[in-house]
Scaffold this motif. Structure first.
Motif, PDB file in Angstrom:
ATOM      1  N   LYS A 175       0.955  -1.178  -0.099  1.00 33.45           N
ATOM      2  CA  LYS A 175      -0.212   0.115   0.080  1.00 33.45           C
ATOM      3  C   LYS A 175       0.767   1.243   0.016  1.00 33.45           C
ATOM      4  CE  LYS A 175      -3.934   2.093   2.475  1.00 33.45           C
ATOM      5  NZ  LYS A 175      -4.762   1.790   3.277  1.00 33.45           N
ATOM      6  N   ALA A 176       1.887   1.186   0.795  1.00 31.81           N
ATOM      7  CA  ALA A 176       2.901   2.265   0.750  1.00 31.81           C
ATOM      8  C   ALA A 176       3.583   2.567  -0.413  1.00 31.81           C
ATOM      9  CB  ALA A 176       3.993   2.196   1.823  1.00 31.81           C
ATOM     10  N   ASP A 177       3.836   1.575  -1.299  1.00 31.05           N
ATOM     11  CA  ASP A 177       4.442   1.535  -2.462  1.00 31.05           C
ATOM     12  C   ASP A 177       3.500   2.212  -3.506  1.00 31.05           C
ATOM     13  OD1 ASP A 177       6.802   0.315  -2.281  1.00 31.05           O
ATOM     14  OD2 ASP A 177       6.459  -1.564  -3.319  1.00 31.05           O
ATOM     15  N   LEU A 178       2.001   1.826  -3.492  1.00 27.68           N
ATOM     16  CA  LEU A 178       1.030   2.699  -4.422  1.00 27.68           C
ATOM     17  C   LEU A 178       1.142   3.949  -3.984  1.00 27.68           C
ATOM     18  CD1 LEU A 178      -1.797  -0.109  -4.274  1.00 27.68           C
ATOM     19  CD2 LEU A 178      -0.290   0.649  -6.140  1.00 27.68           C
ATOM     20  N   LYS A 179       1.081   4.296  -2.699  1.00 30.09           N
ATOM     21  CA  LYS A 179       1.022   5.797  -2.307  1.00 30.09           C
ATOM     22  C   LYS A 179       2.206   6.360  -3.050  1.00 30.09           C
ATOM     23  CE  LYS A 179      -2.794   6.038   0.252  1.00 30.09           C
ATOM     24  NZ  LYS A 179      -3.706   6.936   0.035  1.00 30.09           N
ATOM     25  N   ARG A 180       3.468   5.938  -2.693  1.00 35.34           N
ATOM     26  CA  ARG A 180       4.543   6.293  -3.082  1.00 35.34           C
ATOM     27  C   ARG A 180       4.522   6.498  -4.862  1.00 35.34           C
ATOM     28  NH1 ARG A 180       8.111   2.340  -3.442  1.00 35.34           N
ATOM     29  NH2 ARG A 180       7.894   2.194  -5.679  1.00 35.34           N
ATOM     30  N   ALA A 181       3.996   5.457  -5.593  1.00 36.13           N
ATOM     31  CA  ALA A 181       3.878   5.528  -6.846  1.00 36.13           C
ATOM     32  C   ALA A 181       3.060   7.042  -7.298  1.00 36.13           C
ATOM     33  CB  ALA A 181       3.193   4.356  -7.394  1.00 36.13           C
ATOM     34  N   PHE A 182       2.082   7.167  -6.803  1.00 33.80           N
ATOM     35  CA  PHE A 182       1.346   8.549  -6.897  1.00 33.80           C
ATOM     36  C   PHE A 182       2.023   9.738  -6.914  1.00 33.80           C
ATOM     37  CE2 PHE A 182      -2.401   5.970  -6.683  1.00 33.80           C
ATOM     38  CZ  PHE A 182      -3.106   5.959  -7.898  1.00 33.80           C
ATOM     39  N   ALA A 183       2.892   9.498  -5.529  1.00 34.60           N
ATOM     40  CA  ALA A 183       3.615  10.839  -5.118  1.00 34.60           C
ATOM     41  C   ALA A 183       5.145  11.084  -5.876  1.00 34.60           C
ATOM     42  CB  ALA A 183       4.030  10.714  -3.724  1.00 34.60           C
ATOM     43  N   ASN A 184       5.459   9.939  -6.447  1.00 35.74           N
ATOM     44  CA  ASN A 184       6.635  10.397  -7.489  1.00 35.74           C
ATOM     45  C   ASN A 184       6.376  10.106  -8.748  1.00 35.74           C
ATOM     46  OD1 ASN A 184       7.958  10.189  -4.798  1.00 35.74           O
ATOM     47  ND2 ASN A 184       8.900   8.262  -4.774  1.00 35.74           N
ATOM     48  N   ASP A 185       5.287   9.996  -9.065  1.00 33.40           N
ATOM     49  CA  ASP A 185       4.871  10.110 -10.728  1.00 33.40           C
ATOM     50  C   ASP A 185       5.406   8.933 -11.210  1.00 33.40           C
ATOM     51  OD1 ASP A 185       3.457  11.149 -12.691  1.00 33.40           O
ATOM     52  OD2 ASP A 185       5.221  12.312 -13.487  1.00 33.40           O
ATOM     53  N   GLU A 186       5.417   7.699 -10.649  1.00 32.27           N
ATOM     54  CA  GLU A 186       5.885   6.631 -11.228  1.00 32.27           C
ATOM     55  C   GLU A 186       5.024   5.649 -12.312  1.00 32.27           C
ATOM     56  OE1 GLU A 186       6.947   4.048  -7.980  1.00 32.27           O
ATOM     57  OE2 GLU A 186       8.326   5.602  -7.209  1.00 32.27           O
ATOM     58  N   LEU A 187       3.813   6.277 -12.074  1.00 32.50           N
ATOM     59  CA  LEU A 187       2.568   5.434 -13.100  1.00 32.50           C
ATOM     60  C   LEU A 187       2.838   6.325 -14.421  1.00 32.50           C
ATOM     61  CD1 LEU A 187      -0.439   5.370 -10.718  1.00 32.50           C
ATOM     62  CD2 LEU A 187       1.411   3.431 -11.279  1.00 32.50           C
ATOM     63  N   GLU A 188       2.398   5.463 -15.617  1.00 32.06           N
ATOM     64  CA  GLU A 188       2.517   6.084 -16.825  1.00 32.06           C
ATOM     65  C   GLU A 188       1.646   5.535 -17.707  1.00 32.06           C
ATOM     66  OE1 GLU A 188       5.966   6.567 -20.562  1.00 32.06           O
ATOM     67  OE2 GLU A 188       6.196   5.397 -18.561  1.00 32.06           O
ATOM     68  N   LEU A 189       0.834   5.983 -18.532  1.00 36.51           N
ATOM     69  CA  LEU A 189       0.140   5.660 -19.628  1.00 36.51           C
ATOM     70  C   LEU A 189       0.884   5.047 -20.796  1.00 36.51           C
ATOM     71  CD1 LEU A 189      -3.184   7.509 -19.712  1.00 36.51           C
ATOM     72  CD2 LEU A 189      -2.813   5.558 -18.613  1.00 36.51           C
ATOM     73  N   TYR A 190       0.569   3.706 -21.459  1.00 40.00           N
ATOM     74  CA  TYR A 190       1.182   3.357 -22.604  1.00 40.00           C
ATOM     75  C   TYR A 190       0.094   3.373 -23.561  1.00 40.00           C
ATOM     76  CZ  TYR A 190       5.876   1.942 -21.390  1.00 40.00           C
ATOM     77  OH  TYR A 190       7.182   1.780 -20.941  1.00 40.00           O
ATOM     78  N   PHE A 191       0.306   3.264 -24.886  1.00 44.25           N
ATOM     79  CA  PHE A 191      -0.910   3.466 -25.940  1.00 44.25           C
ATOM     80  C   PHE A 191      -0.562   2.309 -26.916  1.00 44.25           C
ATOM     81  CE2 PHE A 191      -0.157   7.377 -24.030  1.00 44.25           C
ATOM     82  CZ  PHE A 191      -1.416   7.858 -23.698  1.00 44.25           C
ATOM     83  N   GLN A 192      -1.691   1.492 -27.146  1.00 48.17           N
ATOM     84  CA  GLN A 192      -1.628   0.487 -28.381  1.00 48.17           C
ATOM     85  C   GLN A 192      -2.597   1.058 -29.441  1.00 48.17           C
ATOM     86  OE1 GLN A 192      -3.347  -3.525 -27.756  1.00 48.17           O
ATOM     87  NE2 GLN A 192      -1.622  -4.315 -28.987  1.00 48.17           N
ATOM     88  N   PRO A 193      -1.791   1.218 -30.549  1.00 46.48           N
ATOM     89  CA  PRO A 193      -2.663   1.656 -31.816  1.00 46.48           C
ATOM     90  C   PRO A 193      -3.677   0.840 -32.019  1.00 46.48           C
ATOM     91  CG  PRO A 193      -0.174   1.877 -32.169  1.00 46.48           C
ATOM     92  CD  PRO A 193      -0.421   1.108 -30.787  1.00 46.48           C
ATOM     93  N   LYS A 194      -4.659   1.522 -32.771  1.00 49.58           N
ATOM     94  CA  LYS A 194      -5.744   0.851 -33.332  1.00 49.58           C
ATOM     95  C   LYS A 194      -5.810   1.335 -34.729  1.00 49.58           C
ATOM     96  CE  LYS A 194      -8.995   0.930 -29.313  1.00 49.58           C
ATOM     97  NZ  LYS A 194     -10.190   1.345 -28.870  1.00 49.58           N
ATOM     98  N   VAL A 195      -5.825   0.160 -35.752  1.00 51.79           N
ATOM     99  CA  VAL A 195      -5.590   0.620 -37.148  1.00 51.79           C
ATOM    100  C   VAL A 195      -6.525   0.150 -37.928  1.00 51.79           C
ATOM    101  CG1 VAL A 195      -3.862  -0.309 -38.961  1.00 51.79           C
ATOM    102  CG2 VAL A 195      -3.086  -0.097 -36.592  1.00 51.79           C
ATOM    103  N   ASN A 196      -6.830   1.044 -39.104  1.00 56.14           N
ATOM    104  CA  ASN A 196      -7.818   0.597 -40.163  1.00 56.14           C
ATOM    105  C   ASN A 196      -7.188  -0.398 -40.883  1.00 56.14           C
ATOM    106  OD1 ASN A 196      -8.703   0.665 -42.891  1.00 56.14           O
ATOM    107  ND2 ASN A 196     -10.209   2.588 -42.154  1.00 56.14           N
ATOM    108  N   LEU A 197      -7.960  -1.538 -41.119  1.00 55.59           N
ATOM    109  CA  LEU A 197      -7.318  -2.782 -41.538  1.00 55.59           C
ATOM    110  C   LEU A 197      -7.243  -2.881 -42.930  1.00 55.59           C
ATOM    111  CD1 LEU A 197      -9.052  -5.540 -39.396  1.00 55.59           C
ATOM    112  CD2 LEU A 197      -6.993  -4.264 -38.730  1.00 55.59           C
TER     113      LEU A 197
END
Length: 437
Positions: A175-197
């Motif tokens: 739980k402390a790890d999760l709190k720290r992740a928010f405080a230290n900006d350790e979370l990030e969004l990745y993006f998987q492209p969607k493609v017109n076939l």
């Protein structure tokens, strides 16, 4: 009002049951929640088949409902776990008495054919706090109690008080790890492209959460999402993801890149009464064209018979966002409920796509999904495209948009920007691979 269940399908599922609790809590917070796990039930299904298993579960549900009276509300949380909501104020002794009453009653066997099954139970119980209207806190407490009941060596019952924090050292550390992740900006969004076939142009991207852990490196959601749910932090994670999705969509819009960004919404958020207002606030904050943002829901949530979920979805759709059902066909939801939700997208579960070239049933399921989508007036997206063969087959079937490792894995935002500038090269490469396959 007393309810007699005609079959397992008529028992409120997890989300409908939570909806019942939400209504009761808004009326009177004085209630208790029990989660009841049927011990060794998998042995019945594996030995006698699922038909017999369903008959036994129906009998268990019917007995529990009769045992606790017309004011009790019963729901089916998962395969062999039931939830029982009991209105009123209950002491620790009363809650344990409910467990004893349950176990004593089920010493009378359930008979089927020439066999008999004596049901035993693990039970987790929690009494609501005097001023608590947060049902996620209540449900998390009951889940924690049930987990402990299963681990107990001599007692199949466990009571958790919401005012207590029965966390182990490892739990506190995570739980402390999760709190720290928010405080230290350790979370990030990745993006998987969607493609017109057909054109092989990138037309959208799905946001996927990653944790840049200082010791473990990049962590995918599975383990820490489970932890966030256990520690009642799912809303915090979900709204962080939603805000970053808005920010990313705005960044794309400001660069003149017309991609639709999809973001996964958790059940916890949909049961949050402030969800729609928070979406509206983000829309005003970023001034975003909301047609460029899509909310993705798991099938069991989207198709649940929950008035609250339906209302929330209708209201966010009225703001201009699109609604998609993810992993369509993977679950066992009652498809009748799909008529009541105005969907924009059905995403076919990757298990059907990945076996498309070897299993004709998969093709039939995808075609059935197309018929449903056509009747609803929404589009179909195929997930899990990994080979050129998948691409050809889906094209031939008329699927227009897809995503998968054939095109790209999930990538950081800067790499997504690069991919949007190299569509022609991606298309040329894939076209060449198509010719030589």
């Amino acid at each position: 009002m007393s309810v007699i269940f005609q079959s397992l399908a008529t028992i409120p599922n997890r989300y409908a049951f939570l909806d019942c609790i939400q209504r009761e809590v808004s009326r009177d917070v004085h209630l208790s929640l029990l989660l009841i796990d049927v011990v060794r039930f998998s042995d019945v299904s594996s030995s006698f088949g699922y038909r017999v298993g369903d008959v036994i579960l129906e009998e268990v549900a019917l007995r529990i409902k009769k045992l606790f009276g017309k004011d009790a509300v019963l729901g089916r949380i998962s395969g062999d776990i039931f939830g029982l909501m009991l209105p009123g104020i209950h002491s620790d002794m009363q809650l344990r008495g409910f467990y004893s009453h349950l176990v004593e009653h089920f010493k009378t066997p359930i008979s089927f054919d020439e066999n008999a099954f004596v049901a035993d139970f693990n039970v987790g119980a929690v009494a609501n706090l005097a001023h608590n209207k947060d049902i996620s806190l209540l449900f998390s407490g009951a889940e924690s109690a049930l987990k402990q009941a299963k681990q107990n060596k001599y007692d199949n019952f466990q009571l958790v008080r919401l005012s207590e924090k029965p966390e182990s050292g490892r739990s506190l550390a995570l739980k402390a790890d999760l709190k720290r992740a928010f405080a230290n900006d350790e979370l990030e969004l990745y993006f998987q492209p969607k493609v017109n076939l057909q054109s092989l142009q990138i037309v959208g991207a799905e946001c996927l959460l990653r944790w840049n852990h200082p010791l473990d490196g990049i962590i995918v959601p599975g383990s820490f999402i489970e932890a966030a749910e256990s520690y009642n932090m799912m809303n915090e994670v979900g709204y962080w993801v939603l805000e970053r999705a808005f920010r990313s969509a705005f960044e794309l819009q400001s660069r003149g890149i017309g991609l639709k960004v999809s973001v996964n919404i958790s059940p916890t958020q949909l049961y949050d009464a402030n969800f729609v207002s928070k979406v509206g606030k983000l829309a005003r904050q970023y001034g975003l064209d909301l047609s460029k943002l899509e909310l993705e829901l798991t099938e069991d949530v989207a198709l649940s018979n929950s008035l609250l979920v339906k209302r929330q979805l209708a209201e966010v759709k009225a703001l201009g966002l699109s609604i998609a059902v993810d992993d369509f066909g993977k679950g066992y939801s009652n498809l009748a409920y799909i008529r009541d939700i105005a969907l924009d997208t059905i995403k076919i579960d990757k298990t059907f796509v990945m076996g498309l070239d070897s299993n004709p049933v998969n093709k039939a399921i995808i075609q059935a999904s197309q018929l449903i989508a056509a009747a609803l007036g929404c589009r179909v997206i195929a997930e899990g495209i990994e080979t050129v063969e998948h691409l050809h087959l889906l094209r031939d079937m008329g699927i227009e948009i897809g995503q998968g490792f054939l095109f790209s894995r999930a990538v950081p935002f800067d790499e997504l920007l690069t991919l949007t500038q190299t569509d022609f090269m991606v298309g040329t490469s894939l076209a060449y691979r198509s010719r030589v396959s």
